[in-house]
Scaffold this active site. Structure first.
Site, PDB file in Angstrom:
ATOM      1  N   SER A  56     -25.639  56.723  53.370  1.00  0.00           N
ATOM      2  CA  SER A  56     -26.002  56.987  54.756  1.00  0.00           C
ATOM      3  C   SER A  56     -25.586  55.785  55.598  1.00  0.00           C
ATOM      4  O   SER A  56     -25.934  54.649  55.275  1.00  0.00           O
ATOM      5  CB  SER A  56     -27.500  57.251  54.857  1.00  0.00           C
ATOM      6  OG  SER A  56     -27.877  57.354  56.197  1.00  0.00           O
ATOM      7  N   VAL A  57     -24.843  56.062  56.676  1.00  0.00           N
ATOM      8  CA  VAL A  57     -24.279  54.968  57.478  1.00  0.00           C
ATOM      9  C   VAL A  57     -24.802  54.991  58.920  1.00  0.00           C
ATOM     10  O   VAL A  57     -24.224  54.379  59.803  1.00  0.00           O
ATOM     11  CB  VAL A  57     -22.734  55.015  57.447  1.00  0.00           C
ATOM     12  CG1 VAL A  57     -22.224  54.689  56.068  1.00  0.00           C
ATOM     13  CG2 VAL A  57     -22.214  56.384  57.912  1.00  0.00           C
ATOM     14  N   ASP A 109     -40.279  54.735  52.712  1.00  0.00           N
ATOM     15  CA  ASP A 109     -39.513  54.518  53.946  1.00  0.00           C
ATOM     16  C   ASP A 109     -38.024  54.311  53.686  1.00  0.00           C
ATOM     17  O   ASP A 109     -37.341  53.617  54.446  1.00  0.00           O
ATOM     18  CB  ASP A 109     -40.049  53.302  54.733  1.00  0.00           C
ATOM     19  CG  ASP A 109     -41.552  53.366  54.931  1.00  0.00           C
ATOM     20  OD1 ASP A 109     -42.034  54.444  55.283  1.00  0.00           O
ATOM     21  OD2 ASP A 109     -42.229  52.345  54.723  1.00  0.00           O
ATOM     22  N   GLU A 110     -37.510  54.878  52.631  1.00  0.00           N
ATOM     23  CA  GLU A 110     -36.100  54.652  52.267  1.00  0.00           C
ATOM     24  C   GLU A 110     -35.138  55.478  53.102  1.00  0.00           C
ATOM     25  O   GLU A 110     -33.919  55.302  53.009  1.00  0.00           O
ATOM     26  CB  GLU A 110     -35.875  54.998  50.779  1.00  0.00           C
ATOM     27  CG  GLU A 110     -36.666  54.162  49.787  1.00  0.00           C
ATOM     28  CD  GLU A 110     -38.003  54.796  49.426  1.00  0.00           C
ATOM     29  OE1 GLU A 110     -38.423  55.751  50.116  1.00  0.00           O
ATOM     30  OE2 GLU A 110     -38.637  54.334  48.456  1.00  0.00           O
ATOM     31  N   GLY A 111     -35.692  56.399  53.891  1.00  0.00           N
ATOM     32  CA  GLY A 111     -34.817  57.283  54.675  1.00  0.00           C
ATOM     33  C   GLY A 111     -34.759  58.673  54.041  1.00  0.00           C
ATOM     34  O   GLY A 111     -33.770  59.391  54.171  1.00  0.00           O
ATOM     35  N   LYS A 112     -35.865  59.059  53.373  1.00  0.00           N
ATOM     36  CA  LYS A 112     -35.893  60.366  52.707  1.00  0.00           C
ATOM     37  C   LYS A 112     -35.716  61.497  53.715  1.00  0.00           C
ATOM     38  O   LYS A 112     -35.049  62.483  53.434  1.00  0.00           O
ATOM     39  CB  LYS A 112     -37.222  60.560  51.952  1.00  0.00           C
ATOM     40  CG  LYS A 112     -37.353  59.666  50.735  1.00  0.00           C
ATOM     41  CD  LYS A 112     -38.678  59.858  50.032  1.00  0.00           C
ATOM     42  CE  LYS A 112     -39.841  59.372  50.843  1.00  0.00           C
ATOM     43  NZ  LYS A 112     -39.871  57.928  51.078  1.00  0.00           N
ATOM     44  N   ARG A 121     -46.677  50.113  61.972  1.00  0.00           N
ATOM     45  CA  ARG A 121     -46.821  48.760  61.420  1.00  0.00           C
ATOM     46  C   ARG A 121     -45.452  48.147  61.131  1.00  0.00           C
ATOM     47  O   ARG A 121     -44.566  48.826  60.601  1.00  0.00           O
ATOM     48  CB  ARG A 121     -47.591  48.811  60.081  1.00  0.00           C
ATOM     49  CG  ARG A 121     -49.074  49.091  60.241  1.00  0.00           C
ATOM     50  CD  ARG A 121     -49.797  49.008  58.919  1.00  0.00           C
ATOM     51  NE  ARG A 121     -49.492  50.142  58.050  1.00  0.00           N
ATOM     52  CZ  ARG A 121     -50.066  50.359  56.885  1.00  0.00           C
ATOM     53  NH1 ARG A 121     -50.957  49.513  56.402  1.00  0.00           N
ATOM     54  NH2 ARG A 121     -49.762  51.415  56.158  1.00  0.00           N
ATOM     55  N   PRO A 122     -45.267  46.835  61.435  1.00  0.00           N
ATOM     56  CA  PRO A 122     -43.990  46.206  61.075  1.00  0.00           C
ATOM     57  C   PRO A 122     -43.858  46.139  59.563  1.00  0.00           C
ATOM     58  O   PRO A 122     -44.827  45.857  58.860  1.00  0.00           O
ATOM     59  CB  PRO A 122     -44.090  44.799  61.677  1.00  0.00           C
ATOM     60  CG  PRO A 122     -45.510  44.603  62.063  1.00  0.00           C
ATOM     61  CD  PRO A 122     -46.187  45.929  62.122  1.00  0.00           C
ATOM     62  N   ASP A 145     -25.187  50.427  57.235  1.00  0.00           N
ATOM     63  CA  ASP A 145     -24.772  49.892  58.541  1.00  0.00           C
ATOM     64  C   ASP A 145     -25.688  48.759  58.996  1.00  0.00           C
ATOM     65  O   ASP A 145     -25.256  47.813  59.649  1.00  0.00           O
ATOM     66  CB  ASP A 145     -24.779  51.022  59.594  1.00  0.00           C
ATOM     67  CG  ASP A 145     -26.135  51.722  59.673  1.00  0.00           C
ATOM     68  OD1 ASP A 145     -26.648  52.137  58.617  1.00  0.00           O
ATOM     69  OD2 ASP A 145     -26.704  51.839  60.777  1.00  0.00           O
ATOM     70  N   GLN A 154     -43.378  58.806  49.727  1.00  0.00           N
ATOM     71  CA  GLN A 154     -43.448  57.376  49.375  1.00  0.00           C
ATOM     72  C   GLN A 154     -42.340  57.010  48.372  1.00  0.00           C
ATOM     73  O   GLN A 154     -41.307  57.652  48.376  1.00  0.00           O
ATOM     74  CB  GLN A 154     -44.836  56.997  48.847  1.00  0.00           C
ATOM     75  CG  GLN A 154     -45.934  57.017  49.913  1.00  0.00           C
ATOM     76  CD  GLN A 154     -46.596  58.358  50.066  1.00  0.00           C
ATOM     77  OE1 GLN A 154     -46.742  59.092  49.110  1.00  0.00           O
ATOM     78  NE2 GLN A 154     -47.004  58.689  51.267  1.00  0.00           N
ATOM     79  N   THR A 207     -45.395  56.350  60.559  1.00  0.00           N
ATOM     80  CA  THR A 207     -46.738  56.911  60.617  1.00  0.00           C
ATOM     81  C   THR A 207     -47.682  55.991  61.388  1.00  0.00           C
ATOM     82  O   THR A 207     -48.499  56.446  62.170  1.00  0.00           O
ATOM     83  CB  THR A 207     -47.279  57.129  59.180  1.00  0.00           C
ATOM     84  OG1 THR A 207     -46.356  57.940  58.490  1.00  0.00           O
ATOM     85  CG2 THR A 207     -48.632  57.807  59.177  1.00  0.00           C
ATOM     86  N   GLY A 254     -44.198  59.690  56.456  1.00  0.00           N
ATOM     87  CA  GLY A 254     -43.665  59.935  57.792  1.00  0.00           C
ATOM     88  C   GLY A 254     -42.165  59.972  57.700  1.00  0.00           C
ATOM     89  O   GLY A 254     -41.541  58.978  57.361  1.00  0.00           O
ATOM     90  N   HIS A 255     -41.579  61.132  57.920  1.00  0.00           N
ATOM     91  CA  HIS A 255     -40.135  61.253  57.799  1.00  0.00           C
ATOM     92  C   HIS A 255     -39.511  61.380  59.184  1.00  0.00           C
ATOM     93  O   HIS A 255     -39.944  62.198  59.988  1.00  0.00           O
ATOM     94  CB  HIS A 255     -39.768  62.487  56.983  1.00  0.00           C
ATOM     95  CG  HIS A 255     -40.219  62.405  55.564  1.00  0.00           C
ATOM     96  ND1 HIS A 255     -40.261  61.225  54.868  1.00  0.00           N
ATOM     97  CD2 HIS A 255     -40.648  63.351  54.714  1.00  0.00           C
ATOM     98  CE1 HIS A 255     -40.680  61.459  53.645  1.00  0.00           C
ATOM     99  NE2 HIS A 255     -40.938  62.744  53.524  1.00  0.00           N
TER     100      HIS A 255
HETATM  101  P1  GDP Z   1     -38.680  58.104  55.057  1.00  0.00           P
HETATM  102  O1  GDP Z   1     -40.162  58.117  55.113  1.00  0.00           O
HETATM  103  O2  GDP Z   1     -38.177  57.725  53.703  1.00  0.00           O
HETATM  104  O3  GDP Z   1     -38.063  59.353  55.597  1.00  0.00           O
HETATM  105  O4  GDP Z   1     -38.173  56.923  55.995  1.00  0.00           O
HETATM  106  P2  GDP Z   1     -38.544  56.685  57.537  1.00  0.00           P
HETATM  107  O5  GDP Z   1     -38.272  57.911  58.323  1.00  0.00           O
HETATM  108  O6  GDP Z   1     -39.870  56.077  57.655  1.00  0.00           O
HETATM  109  O7  GDP Z   1     -37.519  55.524  57.905  1.00  0.00           O
HETATM  110  C1  GDP Z   1     -36.218  55.713  57.931  1.00  0.00           C
HETATM  111  C2  GDP Z   1     -35.711  55.315  59.317  1.00  0.00           C
HETATM  112  O8  GDP Z   1     -34.387  54.907  59.201  1.00  0.00           O
HETATM  113  C3  GDP Z   1     -35.687  56.452  60.297  1.00  0.00           C
HETATM  114  O9  GDP Z   1     -35.909  55.966  61.602  1.00  0.00           O
HETATM  115  C4  GDP Z   1     -34.267  57.010  60.175  1.00  0.00           C
HETATM  116  O10 GDP Z   1     -33.792  57.658  61.349  1.00  0.00           O
HETATM  117  C5  GDP Z   1     -33.516  55.762  59.931  1.00  0.00           C
HETATM  118  N1  GDP Z   1     -32.335  55.904  59.087  1.00  0.00           N
HETATM  119  C6  GDP Z   1     -32.178  56.662  57.970  1.00  0.00           C
HETATM  120  N2  GDP Z   1     -30.967  56.445  57.419  1.00  0.00           N
HETATM  121  C7  GDP Z   1     -30.349  55.519  58.205  1.00  0.00           C
HETATM  122  C8  GDP Z   1     -29.077  54.858  58.136  1.00  0.00           C
HETATM  123  O11 GDP Z   1     -28.277  55.078  57.238  1.00  0.00           O
HETATM  124  N3  GDP Z   1     -28.821  53.946  59.112  1.00  0.00           N
HETATM  125  C9  GDP Z   1     -29.680  53.664  60.124  1.00  0.00           C
HETATM  126  N4  GDP Z   1     -29.315  52.765  61.030  1.00  0.00           N
HETATM  127  N5  GDP Z   1     -30.892  54.261  60.206  1.00  0.00           N
HETATM  128  C10 GDP Z   1     -31.207  55.172  59.260  1.00  0.00           C
END
Ligand code: GDP
Length: 427
Positions: free
Chosen positions: A412-413, A13-16, A303-304, A333, A224, A300, A40-41
């Protein structure tokens, strides 16, 4: 450079999704090599939110080939829903998608097993997504998995289902589940899948290899994160596949010499879902604030997520196990919305990630100056160049880079595609 692997450097969930989407505009082919729809991206394109679970995040660019590699496990029902949803948004036309004949298939009975095991009071709750991923990988290792290519061969499919039926049904019965694997029903289901799945199928190993040889820009996307890796994560609280960059080669069918660079994605803080160690987890008000500011609820499962400060020793561990050449720091941010900001550089008693004691590691927390000003978040969100970032944010990034020994490649901001500070060259 023509082949870049991008992986999660924490617990997922790092924002991939956002980062791969931002980089995919430069790629000719985007490939996934492991996992299934437990990932889940979330992409935000022109203000619209799109969540993908199987299709690589490069799907937002018409003409970019999207590959689901041999190391993945694919639930055809989920895949079909996803394609239909993406086509409705005009994001995916269909002919850019390729699926490996060697990927394994998730049948409904894999999902039933997953869910019943998680509900079993006598078992160990891993906190899986109940999507059948674990049982499908388990069957693969036990040499009774069902591959995509088996769907095309009715005789072999019947043999494979036969090889599963007795053990699966005995376990479902023991767990008190109502469903049973019915071979005839599964064959009928597979016949229906093949009708629409067939045009996507090919030898994706050859496709990716030829693309690399032809000088195409290939972006490889992990699922993951490093600490959830089956071999190097916080076992047994891990996923059932490899999440490290090394797995990209095995999962796609290319050699390590084909990879030119590996970027790891980390949030500016840490989150985790499911059970297992998380030393910098924040309980109470600060944790709730961080969860709210970052909207930390699973893409996905909803869940909190547990939230905490950035764990530098864990990040350095991930950097080394992946051989990272660049770090992408997301959600800077969000961190700026906190009334105070801290990091962890070490744990008490010399504990380190990978040690047995990591499960009970006590983080040594250090609060940082320069944060906690309300205007900080806004300034960070508007940054497009490194110089636009406030001094506290720049020194935070410098500290991460220095500790891990990896240069910052991207920041990423915000969730939007344009809310990105590009520093390193992706290709
Ligand atoms: P992934 O599985 O690694 O792709 O991560 P997720 O999609 O589960 O979670 C990332 C969440 O953070 C998504 O809702 C993105 O839109 C959001 N997101 C990604 N980068 C940033 C950022 O730099 N700032 C903010 N505020 N949200 C972000």
């Amino acid at each position: 450079m023509s082949t870049l692997v991008v992986v999660g450097a924490q617990w997922g969930d790092e924002g991939k999704g956002k980062v791969v989407d931002a980089l995919a505009s430069q790629a000719d082919l985007v490939a996934r090599y492991a996992g299934g729809n437990n990932a889940g991206h979330t992409l935000v394109v022109s203000g619209r939110k799109i969540v993908t679970h199987l299709v690589p995040s490069g799907c937002a660019y018409p003409g970019t080939l999207c590959v689901l590699g041999a190391g993945m496990v694919i639930d055809p029902e989920v895949f079909r829903q996803e394609i239909t949803a993406l086509q409705k948004t005009g994001m995916l036309l269909g002919d850019e998608l390729r699926v490996s004949l060697d990927a394994h298939v998730i049948f409904p009975f894999h999902r039933w097993l997953d869910g019943s095991r998680e509900d079993d009071v006598g078992g160990t709750r891993i906190g899986t997504t109940r999507r059948g991923i674990g049982p499908a990988y388990e069957a693969k290792a036990a040499r009774r998995g069902i591959r995509v290519r088996d769907l095309l061969n009715p005789t072999r499919l019947r043999e494979r289902l036969d090889a599963n039926a007795v053990a699966v049904n005995a376990e479902l019965e023991r767990l008190g589940a109502e469903d049973r694997l019915d071979i005839e029903a599964e064959i009928a289901r597979a016949v229906g899948w093949v009708v629409w799945l067939k045009p996507f199928l090919c030898d994706t190993g050859e496709l990716v290899d030829e693309s690399i040889r032809g000088g195409k820009r290939v972006l490889i996307e992990g699922a993951q994160g490093a600490l959830l890796d089956l071999d190097h994560g916080t076992y047994p609280y891990v996923t059932s596949s490899t999440t490290l960059a090394g797995g990209a080669c095995a999962g796609l069918g290319i050699g390590p010499t084909a990879i030119n660079a590996v970027w790891g994605i980390t949030k500016a803080y840490t989150t985790r879902v499911g059970a297992g160690p998380f030393p910098t987890r924040l309980d109470g008000e600060l944790g709730d604030l961080l969860r709210g500011a970052g909207d930390e609820f699973g893409a996905t499962t909803g869940r909190p997520r547990d939230c905490g400060w950035l764990d530098l020793p864990a990040l350095r561990y991930a950097a080394r196990r992946n051989g990272l050449t660049g770090l992408c720091v997301t959600k800077l941010d969000v961190l700026a919305q906190m009334p105070k900001v801290a990091i962890c550089r070490s744990y008490a008693d010399g504990v380190r990630p990978g040690h047995d004691e990591f499960e009970a590691a006590r983080p040594e927390i250090e609060f940082l100056p320069g944060w906690g000003a309300p205007e900080l978040a806004e300034r960070i969100s508007e940054a497009r160049e490194l110089e636009d970032l406030p001094a506290a944010a720049r020194s935070y990034l410098d500290m991460i880079s220095e500790f891990t020994g990896v240069p910052i490649a991207l920041v990423s901001v915000g969730p939007g595609r344009d809310q990105t500070v590009f520093i390193g060259e992706a290709f």
